[in-house]
Design a protein around this motif. Sequence first.
Motif, PDB file in Angstrom:
ATOM      1  N   LYS A   2      41.403  81.787  43.932  1.00  0.00           N
ATOM      2  CA  LYS A   2      41.027  80.528  43.265  1.00  0.00           C
ATOM      3  C   LYS A   2      40.497  80.797  41.859  1.00  0.00           C
ATOM      4  CE  LYS A   2      39.159  77.283  45.791  1.00  0.00           C
ATOM      5  NZ  LYS A   2      38.221  76.566  46.678  1.00  0.00           N
ATOM      6  N   VAL A   3      40.994  80.002  40.927  1.00  0.00           N
ATOM      7  CA  VAL A   3      40.654  80.196  39.519  1.00  0.00           C
ATOM      8  C   VAL A   3      40.030  78.914  38.968  1.00  0.00           C
ATOM      9  CG1 VAL A   3      41.561  80.805  37.255  1.00  0.00           C
ATOM     10  CG2 VAL A   3      42.641  81.731  39.300  1.00  0.00           C
ATOM     11  N   LEU A   4      38.876  79.065  38.324  1.00  0.00           N
ATOM     12  CA  LEU A   4      38.175  77.896  37.776  1.00  0.00           C
ATOM     13  C   LEU A   4      38.186  77.955  36.250  1.00  0.00           C
ATOM     14  CD1 LEU A   4      36.460  75.383  38.501  1.00  0.00           C
ATOM     15  CD2 LEU A   4      34.438  76.841  38.338  1.00  0.00           C
ATOM     16  N   PHE A   5      38.563  76.841  35.622  1.00  0.00           N
ATOM     17  CA  PHE A   5      38.569  76.727  34.170  1.00  0.00           C
ATOM     18  C   PHE A   5      37.414  75.812  33.765  1.00  0.00           C
ATOM     19  CE2 PHE A   5      42.799  77.666  35.669  1.00  0.00           C
ATOM     20  CZ  PHE A   5      43.183  78.713  34.831  1.00  0.00           C
ATOM     21  N   VAL A   6      36.626  76.277  32.803  1.00  0.00           N
ATOM     22  CA  VAL A   6      35.389  75.554  32.470  1.00  0.00           C
ATOM     23  C   VAL A   6      35.324  75.230  30.980  1.00  0.00           C
ATOM     24  CG1 VAL A   6      32.863  75.601  32.628  1.00  0.00           C
ATOM     25  CG2 VAL A   6      34.225  76.874  34.299  1.00  0.00           C
ATOM     26  N   SER A  36      39.081  72.803  37.731  1.00  0.00           N
ATOM     27  CA  SER A  36      38.334  72.802  36.469  1.00  0.00           C
ATOM     28  C   SER A  36      37.029  72.039  36.631  1.00  0.00           C
ATOM     29  CB  SER A  36      39.172  72.170  35.350  1.00  0.00           C
ATOM     30  OG  SER A  36      39.277  70.774  35.544  1.00  0.00           O
ATOM     31  N   CYS A  37      36.113  72.304  35.715  1.00  0.00           N
ATOM     32  CA  CYS A  37      34.852  71.565  35.686  1.00  0.00           C
ATOM     33  C   CYS A  37      34.233  71.702  34.297  1.00  0.00           C
ATOM     34  CB  CYS A  37      33.891  72.069  36.762  1.00  0.00           C
ATOM     35  SG  CYS A  37      33.362  73.735  36.485  1.00  0.00           S
ATOM     36  N   GLY A  38      33.141  70.972  34.080  1.00  0.00           N
ATOM     37  CA  GLY A  38      32.462  71.019  32.793  1.00  0.00           C
ATOM     38  C   GLY A  38      31.033  71.500  32.965  1.00  0.00           C
ATOM     39  N   ASN A  59      54.789  68.215  27.412  1.00  0.00           N
ATOM     40  CA  ASN A  59      55.166  69.593  27.735  1.00  0.00           C
ATOM     41  C   ASN A  59      55.558  69.771  29.206  1.00  0.00           C
ATOM     42  OD1 ASN A  59      54.538  71.440  25.223  1.00  0.00           O
ATOM     43  ND2 ASN A  59      52.913  69.910  25.284  1.00  0.00           N
ATOM     44  N   GLY A  60      55.756  68.653  29.884  1.00  0.00           N
ATOM     45  CA  GLY A  60      56.256  68.710  31.261  1.00  0.00           C
ATOM     46  C   GLY A  60      55.229  69.082  32.314  1.00  0.00           C
ATOM     47  N   VAL A  61      53.951  68.876  31.998  1.00  0.00           N
ATOM     48  CA  VAL A  61      52.883  69.245  32.943  1.00  0.00           C
ATOM     49  C   VAL A  61      52.130  67.984  33.383  1.00  0.00           C
ATOM     50  CG1 VAL A  61      50.688  70.507  33.182  1.00  0.00           C
ATOM     51  CG2 VAL A  61      52.594  71.551  31.930  1.00  0.00           C
ATOM     52  N   GLN A  62      51.951  67.853  34.685  1.00  0.00           N
ATOM     53  CA  GLN A  62      51.261  66.677  35.220  1.00  0.00           C
ATOM     54  C   GLN A  62      49.770  66.979  35.412  1.00  0.00           C
ATOM     55  OE1 GLN A  62      53.023  65.366  38.918  1.00  0.00           O
ATOM     56  NE2 GLN A  62      51.496  63.732  39.083  1.00  0.00           N
ATOM     57  N   VAL A  63      48.921  66.014  35.047  1.00  0.00           N
ATOM     58  CA  VAL A  63      47.470  66.196  35.193  1.00  0.00           C
ATOM     59  C   VAL A  63      46.913  65.135  36.152  1.00  0.00           C
ATOM     60  CG1 VAL A  63      45.249  66.253  33.965  1.00  0.00           C
ATOM     61  CG2 VAL A  63      47.322  66.999  32.775  1.00  0.00           C
ATOM     62  N   ASN A  64      46.354  65.583  37.271  1.00  0.00           N
ATOM     63  CA  ASN A  64      45.645  64.666  38.180  1.00  0.00           C
ATOM     64  C   ASN A  64      44.200  65.111  38.180  1.00  0.00           C
ATOM     65  OD1 ASN A  64      48.019  63.347  39.155  1.00  0.00           O
ATOM     66  ND2 ASN A  64      48.443  65.208  40.325  1.00  0.00           N
ATOM     67  N   HIS A  65      43.319  64.273  37.679  1.00  0.00           N
ATOM     68  CA  HIS A  65      41.999  64.813  37.401  1.00  0.00           C
ATOM     69  C   HIS A  65      40.876  63.778  37.475  1.00  0.00           C
ATOM     70  CE1 HIS A  65      39.051  67.440  35.656  1.00  0.00           C
ATOM     71  NE2 HIS A  65      38.787  66.555  34.704  1.00  0.00           N
ATOM     72  N   ALA A  66      39.732  64.201  38.030  1.00  0.00           N
ATOM     73  CA  ALA A  66      38.479  63.453  37.892  1.00  0.00           C
ATOM     74  C   ALA A  66      37.422  64.481  37.501  1.00  0.00           C
ATOM     75  CB  ALA A  66      38.116  62.772  39.209  1.00  0.00           C
ATOM     76  N   ALA A  67      36.703  64.225  36.427  1.00  0.00           N
ATOM     77  CA  ALA A  67      35.768  65.224  35.885  1.00  0.00           C
ATOM     78  C   ALA A  67      34.615  65.492  36.852  1.00  0.00           C
ATOM     79  CB  ALA A  67      35.227  64.757  34.541  1.00  0.00           C
ATOM     80  N   ARG A  68      34.207  66.740  36.889  1.00  0.00           N
ATOM     81  CA  ARG A  68      33.029  67.116  37.674  1.00  0.00           C
ATOM     82  C   ARG A  68      32.239  68.173  36.912  1.00  0.00           C
ATOM     83  NH1 ARG A  68      32.858  71.864  40.563  1.00  0.00           N
ATOM     84  NH2 ARG A  68      34.797  73.052  40.772  1.00  0.00           N
ATOM     85  N   ASN A  72      26.304  75.846  40.921  1.00  0.00           N
ATOM     86  CA  ASN A  72      26.006  77.245  41.249  1.00  0.00           C
ATOM     87  C   ASN A  72      26.987  77.777  42.309  1.00  0.00           C
ATOM     88  OD1 ASN A  72      24.099  79.442  40.751  1.00  0.00           O
ATOM     89  ND2 ASN A  72      23.548  79.174  42.910  1.00  0.00           N
ATOM     90  N   ASP A  73      27.355  76.916  43.265  1.00  0.00           N
ATOM     91  CA  ASP A  73      28.285  77.337  44.336  1.00  0.00           C
ATOM     92  C   ASP A  73      29.649  77.744  43.798  1.00  0.00           C
ATOM     93  OD1 ASP A  73      26.323  76.826  46.153  1.00  0.00           O
ATOM     94  OD2 ASP A  73      27.184  74.944  46.894  1.00  0.00           O
ATOM     95  N   ASP A  74      30.051  77.137  42.663  1.00  0.00           N
ATOM     96  CA  ASP A  74      31.360  77.484  42.083  1.00  0.00           C
ATOM     97  C   ASP A  74      31.455  78.979  41.794  1.00  0.00           C
ATOM     98  OD1 ASP A  74      32.576  74.922  41.988  1.00  0.00           O
ATOM     99  OD2 ASP A  74      31.433  74.418  40.181  1.00  0.00           O
ATOM    100  N   LEU A  75      30.328  79.567  41.443  1.00  0.00           N
ATOM    101  CA  LEU A  75      30.342  80.989  41.090  1.00  0.00           C
ATOM    102  C   LEU A  75      30.630  81.874  42.299  1.00  0.00           C
ATOM    103  CD1 LEU A  75      27.359  81.069  38.612  1.00  0.00           C
ATOM    104  CD2 LEU A  75      29.757  81.194  38.077  1.00  0.00           C
TER     105      LEU A  75
END
Length: 154
Positions: A2-6, A36-38, A59-68, A72-75
Amino acid sequence: MKVLFVCLGNICRSPMAAAIFNHKVQQRGLPYQGDSCGTGDYHIGAPADHRTLTVARKNGVQVNHAARQLSNDDLEEFDYIFAMDKSNQFNIQRLPAAQENKHKIRLMREYDPKGLGEVPDPYHGTLTDFQDVFEMLDRSIDRFINELQSKSNS
Ligand code: 4NP
Protein backbone atom coordinates in the motif's frame (compact mmCIF):
# COMPACT_ATOMS: atom_id res chain seq x y z
CA MET A 1 1.55 -3.35 -0.83
CA LYS A 2 0.00 0.00 0.00
CA VAL A 3 1.27 3.40 -1.05
CA LEU A 4 0.11 6.71 0.42
CA PHE A 5 0.50 10.05 -1.36
CA VAL A 6 0.40 13.12 0.87
CA CYS A 7 -0.03 16.84 0.13
CA LEU A 8 -1.49 19.74 2.11
CA GLY A 9 -5.16 20.03 1.15
CA ASN A 10 -5.67 16.56 -0.41
CA ILE A 11 -7.61 18.07 -3.30
CA CYS A 12 -4.94 18.90 -5.95
CA ARG A 13 -1.65 16.96 -5.99
CA SER A 14 -2.04 13.79 -3.90
CA PRO A 15 -5.44 12.72 -5.32
CA MET A 16 -3.87 13.08 -8.78
CA ALA A 17 -0.86 11.02 -7.67
CA ALA A 18 -2.99 8.22 -6.19
CA ALA A 19 -5.17 8.13 -9.33
CA ILE A 20 -2.11 7.93 -11.62
CA PHE A 21 -0.60 5.18 -9.45
CA ASN A 22 -3.83 3.15 -9.37
CA HIS A 23 -4.28 3.61 -13.14
CA LYS A 24 -0.76 2.34 -13.87
CA VAL A 25 -0.85 -0.66 -11.52
CA GLN A 26 -4.23 -1.66 -12.91
CA GLN A 27 -2.89 -1.43 -16.47
CA ARG A 28 0.07 -3.62 -15.51
CA GLY A 29 -2.02 -6.04 -13.43
CA LEU A 30 -0.02 -5.41 -10.25
CA PRO A 31 -1.43 -6.05 -6.75
CA TYR A 32 -0.61 -2.61 -5.35
CA GLN A 33 -2.99 -0.08 -3.85
CA GLY A 34 -2.65 3.72 -3.79
CA ASP A 35 -4.43 6.16 -1.49
CA SER A 36 -3.99 9.84 -0.63
CA CYS A 37 -4.51 12.28 2.21
CA GLY A 38 -3.61 15.79 3.33
CA THR A 39 -1.69 17.11 6.30
CA GLY A 40 -4.28 19.90 6.62
CA ASP A 41 -7.95 19.60 7.57
CA TYR A 42 -9.37 22.42 5.38
CA HIS A 43 -11.07 20.26 2.75
CA ILE A 44 -12.09 17.05 4.58
CA GLY A 45 -14.82 15.28 2.57
CA ALA A 46 -14.35 17.46 -0.53
CA PRO A 47 -13.89 16.06 -4.05
CA ALA A 48 -10.68 16.73 -5.97
CA ASP A 49 -10.17 20.25 -7.33
CA HIS A 50 -11.87 20.71 -10.72
CA ARG A 51 -8.49 21.40 -12.36
CA THR A 52 -7.09 18.08 -11.07
CA LEU A 53 -10.19 16.38 -12.51
CA THR A 54 -9.81 18.17 -15.86
CA VAL A 55 -6.12 17.40 -16.28
CA ALA A 56 -6.50 13.79 -15.13
CA ARG A 57 -9.41 13.22 -17.53
CA LYS A 58 -7.46 14.79 -20.39
CA ASN A 59 -4.68 12.29 -19.69
CA GLY A 60 -7.02 9.31 -19.48
CA VAL A 61 -6.96 8.92 -15.70
CA GLN A 62 -10.09 8.67 -13.57
CA VAL A 63 -10.21 10.28 -10.11
CA ASN A 64 -12.68 9.09 -7.45
CA HIS A 65 -11.92 11.01 -4.34
CA ALA A 66 -13.07 12.45 -1.01
CA ALA A 67 -10.42 14.39 0.91
CA ARG A 68 -9.21 13.12 4.26
CA GLN A 69 -6.56 14.13 6.76
CA LEU A 70 -3.40 12.15 7.49
CA SER A 71 -3.56 10.14 10.74
CA ASN A 72 -0.92 8.53 12.92
CA ASP A 73 -2.30 5.08 11.94
CA ASP A 74 -1.48 5.78 8.28
CA LEU A 75 2.19 5.54 9.15
CA GLU A 76 1.70 1.95 10.35
CA GLU A 77 -0.73 0.91 7.63
CA PHE A 78 1.13 2.00 4.49
CA ASP A 79 4.39 0.59 3.11
CA TYR A 80 5.49 3.76 1.31
CA ILE A 81 4.48 7.33 2.15
CA PHE A 82 5.24 9.99 -0.45
CA ALA A 83 5.25 13.66 0.50
CA MET A 84 4.73 16.09 -2.36
CA ASP A 85 6.96 18.74 -0.79
CA LYS A 86 9.31 19.26 2.13
CA SER A 87 6.70 21.01 4.24
CA ASN A 88 4.38 17.98 3.93
CA GLN A 89 7.32 15.71 4.71
CA PHE A 90 8.13 17.73 7.83
CA ASN A 91 4.53 17.49 9.01
CA ILE A 92 4.43 13.72 8.43
CA GLN A 93 7.65 13.31 10.39
CA ARG A 94 6.13 15.13 13.38
CA LEU A 95 3.59 12.33 14.04
CA PRO A 96 4.49 9.96 16.91
CA ALA A 97 4.52 6.84 14.69
CA ALA A 98 7.06 8.50 12.35
CA GLN A 99 9.90 7.45 14.68
CA GLU A 100 9.49 3.77 13.89
CA ASN A 101 8.43 4.28 10.29
CA LYS A 102 10.97 6.85 9.12
CA HIS A 103 12.20 4.58 6.33
CA LYS A 104 8.76 4.70 4.66
CA ILE A 105 8.64 8.49 4.31
CA ARG A 106 10.00 9.79 0.98
CA LEU A 107 9.81 12.85 -1.22
CA MET A 108 7.88 12.07 -4.41
CA ARG A 109 10.46 13.56 -6.74
CA GLU A 110 13.25 11.36 -5.39
CA TYR A 111 11.95 9.16 -8.20
CA ASP A 112 11.72 11.85 -10.89
CA PRO A 113 14.14 10.90 -13.69
CA LYS A 114 14.25 14.59 -14.67
CA GLY A 115 15.62 15.60 -11.29
CA LEU A 116 15.00 16.19 -7.64
CA GLY A 117 12.82 18.89 -6.15
CA GLU A 118 9.30 19.33 -4.88
CA VAL A 119 5.91 18.87 -6.52
CA PRO A 120 4.84 22.53 -6.28
CA ASP A 121 1.48 23.49 -4.84
CA PRO A 122 -0.68 24.42 -7.87
CA TYR A 123 -3.69 25.62 -5.86
CA HIS A 124 -3.22 29.29 -6.72
CA GLY A 125 -1.92 28.49 -10.21
CA THR A 126 -3.29 27.82 -13.68
CA LEU A 127 -4.32 24.70 -15.58
CA THR A 128 -0.79 24.64 -17.03
CA ASP A 129 0.60 24.32 -13.49
CA PHE A 130 -1.70 21.34 -12.95
CA GLN A 131 -0.51 19.79 -16.22
CA ASP A 132 3.13 20.29 -15.10
CA VAL A 133 2.27 18.57 -11.80
CA PHE A 134 0.67 15.71 -13.73
CA GLU A 135 3.82 15.20 -15.80
CA MET A 136 6.13 15.23 -12.74
CA LEU A 137 3.90 12.70 -11.01
CA ASP A 138 3.59 10.55 -14.12
CA ARG A 139 7.39 10.33 -14.54
CA SER A 140 8.09 9.77 -10.83
CA ILE A 141 5.40 7.14 -10.36
CA ASP A 142 6.47 5.25 -13.49
CA ARG A 143 9.99 4.99 -12.14
CA PHE A 144 8.77 4.01 -8.68
CA ILE A 145 6.59 1.20 -10.09
CA ASN A 146 9.47 0.01 -12.30
CA GLU A 147 11.69 -0.21 -9.21
CA LEU A 148 9.02 -2.06 -7.25
CA GLN A 149 8.67 -4.53 -10.10
CA SER A 150 12.39 -5.11 -10.47
CA LYS A 151 12.68 -5.64 -6.69
CA SER A 152 9.87 -8.18 -6.70
CA ASN A 153 11.48 -10.01 -9.66
CA SER A 154 14.90 -10.26 -8.05
P1 4NP B 1 -2.91 20.36 -2.47
O1 4NP B 1 -3.22 21.89 -2.82
O2 4NP B 1 -2.10 20.38 -1.19
O3 4NP B 1 -2.10 19.90 -3.64
O4 4NP B 1 -4.24 19.68 -2.33
C1 4NP B 1 -3.81 22.76 -1.90
C2 4NP B 1 -5.18 22.80 -1.79
C3 4NP B 1 -5.78 23.68 -0.90
C4 4NP B 1 -4.98 24.51 -0.12
C5 4NP B 1 -3.60 24.45 -0.23
C6 4NP B 1 -3.02 23.58 -1.12
N1 4NP B 1 -5.58 25.42 0.78
O5 4NP B 1 -4.84 26.19 1.41
O6 4NP B 1 -6.81 25.45 0.91
